[in-house]
Design a protein around this motif. Structure first.
Motif, PDB file in Angstrom:
ATOM      1  N   ARG A   1      -1.867 -13.020  -3.907  1.00 36.21           N
ATOM      2  CA  ARG A   1      -2.246 -11.780  -3.245  1.00 36.21           C
ATOM      3  C   ARG A   1      -2.467 -12.098  -1.770  1.00 36.21           C
ATOM      4  O   ARG A   1      -3.407 -12.781  -1.411  1.00 36.21           O
ATOM      5  CB  ARG A   1      -3.511 -11.215  -3.875  1.00 36.21           C
ATOM      6  CG  ARG A   1      -3.945  -9.881  -3.279  1.00 36.21           C
ATOM      7  CD  ARG A   1      -5.275  -9.471  -3.847  1.00 36.21           C
ATOM      8  NE  ARG A   1      -5.120  -8.911  -5.195  1.00 36.21           N
ATOM      9  CZ  ARG A   1      -4.813  -7.622  -5.404  1.00 36.21           C
ATOM     10  NH1 ARG A   1      -4.604  -6.808  -4.400  1.00 36.21           N
ATOM     11  NH2 ARG A   1      -4.725  -7.164  -6.630  1.00 36.21           N
TER      12      ARG A   1
ATOM     13  N   GLY B   1       3.436  -5.786   3.586  1.00 33.59           N
ATOM     14  CA  GLY B   1       4.834  -6.102   3.882  1.00 33.59           C
ATOM     15  C   GLY B   1       5.590  -4.869   4.336  1.00 33.59           C
ATOM     16  O   GLY B   1       6.250  -4.852   5.386  1.00 33.59           O
TER      17      GLY B   1
ATOM     18  N   LEU C   1       3.577 -10.185   4.281  1.00 37.09           N
ATOM     19  CA  LEU C   1       3.174 -10.573   2.925  1.00 37.09           C
ATOM     20  C   LEU C   1       2.510 -11.957   2.910  1.00 37.09           C
ATOM     21  O   LEU C   1       2.146 -12.455   1.850  1.00 37.09           O
ATOM     22  CB  LEU C   1       4.400 -10.589   1.991  1.00 37.09           C
ATOM     23  CG  LEU C   1       4.998  -9.228   1.635  1.00 37.09           C
ATOM     24  CD1 LEU C   1       6.283  -9.399   0.832  1.00 37.09           C
ATOM     25  CD2 LEU C   1       3.991  -8.402   0.845  1.00 37.09           C
TER      26      LEU C   1
ATOM     27  N   LEU D   1       5.020 -10.879  -6.494  1.00 39.04           N
ATOM     28  CA  LEU D   1       4.092 -11.923  -6.028  1.00 39.04           C
ATOM     29  C   LEU D   1       2.695 -11.690  -6.608  1.00 39.04           C
ATOM     30  O   LEU D   1       2.036 -12.615  -7.081  1.00 39.04           O
ATOM     31  CB  LEU D   1       4.015 -11.931  -4.492  1.00 39.04           C
ATOM     32  CG  LEU D   1       5.244 -12.461  -3.749  1.00 39.04           C
ATOM     33  CD1 LEU D   1       5.076 -12.251  -2.248  1.00 39.04           C
ATOM     34  CD2 LEU D   1       5.488 -13.930  -4.065  1.00 39.04           C
ATOM     35  N   ARG D   2       2.242 -10.439  -6.580  1.00 35.66           N
ATOM     36  CA  ARG D   2       0.900 -10.125  -7.073  1.00 35.66           C
ATOM     37  C   ARG D   2       0.801 -10.440  -8.564  1.00 35.66           C
ATOM     38  O   ARG D   2      -0.168 -11.053  -9.014  1.00 35.66           O
ATOM     39  CB  ARG D   2       0.574  -8.649  -6.800  1.00 35.66           C
ATOM     40  CG  ARG D   2      -0.839  -8.242  -7.244  1.00 35.66           C
ATOM     41  CD  ARG D   2      -1.296  -6.945  -6.578  1.00 35.66           C
ATOM     42  NE  ARG D   2      -0.340  -5.866  -6.688  1.00 35.66           N
ATOM     43  CZ  ARG D   2      -0.116  -5.166  -7.818  1.00 35.66           C
ATOM     44  NH1 ARG D   2      -0.785  -5.447  -8.907  1.00 35.66           N
ATOM     45  NH2 ARG D   2       0.781  -4.200  -7.838  1.00 35.66           N
TER      46      ARG D   2
ATOM     47  N   LEU E   1      10.824  -5.189  -0.027  1.00 36.30           N
ATOM     48  CA  LEU E   1       9.480  -5.708   0.276  1.00 36.30           C
ATOM     49  C   LEU E   1       8.448  -5.189  -0.721  1.00 36.30           C
ATOM     50  O   LEU E   1       7.566  -5.939  -1.157  1.00 36.30           O
ATOM     51  CB  LEU E   1       9.086  -5.332   1.711  1.00 36.30           C
ATOM     52  CG  LEU E   1       9.834  -6.106   2.802  1.00 36.30           C
ATOM     53  CD1 LEU E   1       9.644  -5.434   4.158  1.00 36.30           C
ATOM     54  CD2 LEU E   1       9.379  -7.569   2.845  1.00 36.30           C
TER      55      LEU E   1
ATOM     56  N   GLU F   1       6.373  -7.691  -3.161  1.00 33.92           N
ATOM     57  CA  GLU F   1       4.914  -7.747  -3.190  1.00 33.92           C
ATOM     58  C   GLU F   1       4.392  -7.627  -4.618  1.00 33.92           C
ATOM     59  O   GLU F   1       3.480  -8.355  -5.039  1.00 33.92           O
ATOM     60  CB  GLU F   1       4.294  -6.635  -2.335  1.00 33.92           C
ATOM     61  CG  GLU F   1       2.763  -6.721  -2.377  1.00 33.92           C
ATOM     62  CD  GLU F   1       2.060  -5.569  -1.693  1.00 33.92           C
ATOM     63  OE1 GLU F   1       2.294  -5.360  -0.497  1.00 33.92           O
ATOM     64  OE2 GLU F   1       1.274  -4.882  -2.359  1.00 33.92           O
ATOM     65  N   ASN F   2       4.991  -6.723  -5.367  1.00 34.16           N
ATOM     66  CA  ASN F   2       4.545  -6.532  -6.744  1.00 34.16           C
ATOM     67  C   ASN F   2       4.761  -7.805  -7.575  1.00 34.16           C
ATOM     68  O   ASN F   2       3.875  -8.230  -8.324  1.00 34.16           O
ATOM     69  CB  ASN F   2       5.294  -5.350  -7.371  1.00 34.16           C
ATOM     70  CG  ASN F   2       4.910  -5.176  -8.822  1.00 34.16           C
ATOM     71  OD1 ASN F   2       5.482  -5.819  -9.695  1.00 34.16           O
ATOM     72  ND2 ASN F   2       3.906  -4.346  -9.074  1.00 34.16           N
TER      73      ASN F   2
ATOM     74  N   GLY G   1       8.216  -8.101   7.632  1.00 31.96           N
ATOM     75  CA  GLY G   1       7.741  -7.736   6.299  1.00 31.96           C
ATOM     76  C   GLY G   1       7.327  -8.951   5.480  1.00 31.96           C
ATOM     77  O   GLY G   1       6.243  -8.960   4.883  1.00 31.96           O
ATOM     78  N   VAL G   2       8.171  -9.979   5.453  1.00 35.52           N
ATOM     79  CA  VAL G   2       7.797 -11.162   4.653  1.00 35.52           C
ATOM     80  C   VAL G   2       6.608 -11.881   5.296  1.00 35.52           C
ATOM     81  O   VAL G   2       5.746 -12.410   4.586  1.00 35.52           O
ATOM     82  CB  VAL G   2       8.985 -12.131   4.407  1.00 35.52           C
ATOM     83  CG1 VAL G   2      10.051 -11.461   3.550  1.00 35.52           C
ATOM     84  CG2 VAL G   2       9.578 -12.674   5.690  1.00 35.52           C
TER      85      VAL G   2
ATOM     86  N   SER H   1      -2.950  -4.687   0.426  1.00 34.27           N
ATOM     87  CA  SER H   1      -1.828  -4.177  -0.345  1.00 34.27           C
ATOM     88  C   SER H   1      -0.950  -3.310   0.548  1.00 34.27           C
ATOM     89  O   SER H   1      -1.438  -2.541   1.372  1.00 34.27           O
ATOM     90  CB  SER H   1      -2.421  -3.435  -1.541  1.00 34.27           C
ATOM     91  OG  SER H   1      -1.687  -2.302  -1.806  1.00 34.27           O
TER      92      SER H   1
END
Ligand SMILES: *Cc1c(COP(=O)(O)O)cnc(C)c1O
Length: 406
Positions: free
Chosen positions: A389, A396, A305, A383-384, A376, A380-381, A301-302, A393
């Protein structure tokens, strides 16, 4: 001044520990107290010993709990096994190796270390050569060091220690329950843990197991019985230099003689017993496999991303991953946003890794698919929103799901 009842905010603890306790453990801990020599209590103690023999994969009679956090178990093992002047060898590959050094030094040991870079483990030959050179009374080595996420292979060290007359101790706090572990097959003389990592409990009880060889060493140094000195030579260098952590007295309390030492921490015993009972009901190997799967899914998952993973991934513990904080992101602010907006806690780092990596755990009760995916999605949210990015989308969560569905 009045205060409100304890009512902690809802959190998903996905750091390197502590993690959310299994609700069954919390329920067990809320049971009423009984006297320390009530047959129901001594039966619980005996049952707890039998359960932990299975968790440790040992037949060691001397398998019990030290009251206190994991560090209490570490200190009890070291001060009880090591006399002032004894040589102790510590291979250091992360923060907790330094803790073993410090405790052994405080116990008066002549401490020798070998070191490797954070993110690596030692080849067996390097430890074997150091044992041959130093001729230690005790080899003390961390198994899984959450500071670096590495698991030092231990399976060949017991035989080498036995050949050189060294006792073999490991701090398995962070790894027991979530990674392979075989006390007897690996030739360990002493091992200690805590509940708040893969065992799904709160910190505050330290499971410990001791081989017959280790017990013989401790017995040779036990000069106090139920608080009364057996020998008048108080200057004896052999005497264990701690009362609370004198494993000789603690063994007499847990053993058939039931000599009073401390008052067993009853609620923690209920919790520790439930931790072991839950693991064994699911199946010891099934629990390790669940950690391996959750760890693989979080790793995928990471990486999905677009994040870089720190360290030698082939020796990574199943239950924690260290992720490089991407350029342009303030690591602490991102962690604060995860906590404030999603109720998800991930870990920061120590020493050389401070500010460089986050540590994300998948352990114990939280080694679960939903916990991995939620973390995850939240990451992601964050990080975005921080301007990073990576990939498409949902990459992850998709990568982790693929591992679960694979
Ligand atoms: C988390 C951890 C500990 C924790 O010790 P406590 O006294 O329970 O805080 C000890 N050793 C290792 C290797 C750990 O990862």
């Amino acid at each position: 001044m009045s205060s409100l009842p304890i009512n902690p905010p809802p959190r998903l603890l996905m750091g390197p520990g502590p993690i959310n306790a299994d609700p069954r453990v919390l329920r067990a801990m809320s049971a009423q107290l009984i006297g320390q020599y009530d047959p129901a209590m001594t039966d619980y103690m005996t049952e707890t010993q039998a359960l932990y023999r299975q968790v440790w994969a040992t037949t060691n009679e001397a398998t019990l709990l030290v009251d206190g956090t994991s560090r209490a178990g570490i200190e009890a093992a070291i001060v009880s096994l090591v006399k002032p002047g004894d040589r102790v060898l510590v291979p250091v590959f992360g923060r907790f190796g330094h803790l073993l050094v410090e405790i052994a030094e405080r116990a008066g040991a002549d401490v020798h270390t070998i070191e490797t870079e954070w993110g690596q483990v030692f080849p067996v030959s390097v430890i074997a050569n150091a044992i041959a050179r130093v001729k230690p009374r005790l080899l003390a080595v961390v198994y899984g060091d959450t500071a670096t996420t590495m698991n030092q292979p231990l399976d060949e060290l017991g035989e080498i220690c036995a050949r050189h007359g060294a006792l073999f101790y490991t701090d398995a706090t962070a790894s027991l329950g979530g990674n392979d572990f075989a006390m007897d097959a690996w030739g360990l003389d002493a091992a200690t843990a805590g509940l708040q990592k893969c065992l799904s409990g709160p910190s505050g009880s330290a499971p410990i197991s001791l081989s017959e060889r280790a017990v013989a060493v401790i017995r040779g140094r036990t000069k106090v019985e139920a608080g009364i000195a057996l020998e008048t030579d108080e200057a004896s260098p052999d005497v264990i230099r701690s009362n609370y952590f004198d494993l000789g007295q603690i063994l007499d309390y847990w053993g058939p003689r039931r000599l009073n030492h401390h008052t067993e921490a009853t609620s923690m015993l209920y919790g520790a017993r439930e931790c072991a009972r839950i693991i064994l009901a699911e199946g010891r190997q099934a629990v390790i496999d669940r950690h391996a799967l959750a760890g693989l899914a979080m790793l995928a998952g990471v990486q999905g991303l677009g994040l870089q993973v720190f360290g030698d991934v082939t020796h990574k513990m199943n239950n924690v991953v260290a992720v490089e904080i991407p350029a342009g992101i303030d690591g602490d602010r991102a962690r604060a946003a995860l906590l404030a907006d999603f109720g998800v806690e991930i870990g920061t780092s120590f020493g050389p890794l401070a500010g460089r990596v986050w540590r994300i755990g998948t352990m114990g009760y939280n080694a679960r698919k939903d916990a991995v995916l939620t973390t995850l999605a939240a990451l992601e949210n964050v990080l975005r929103r921080g301007g990073v990015r990576a990939g498409t989308s949902g990459a992850g969560v998709d990568a982790a799901l693929e591992v679960y569905e694979g």
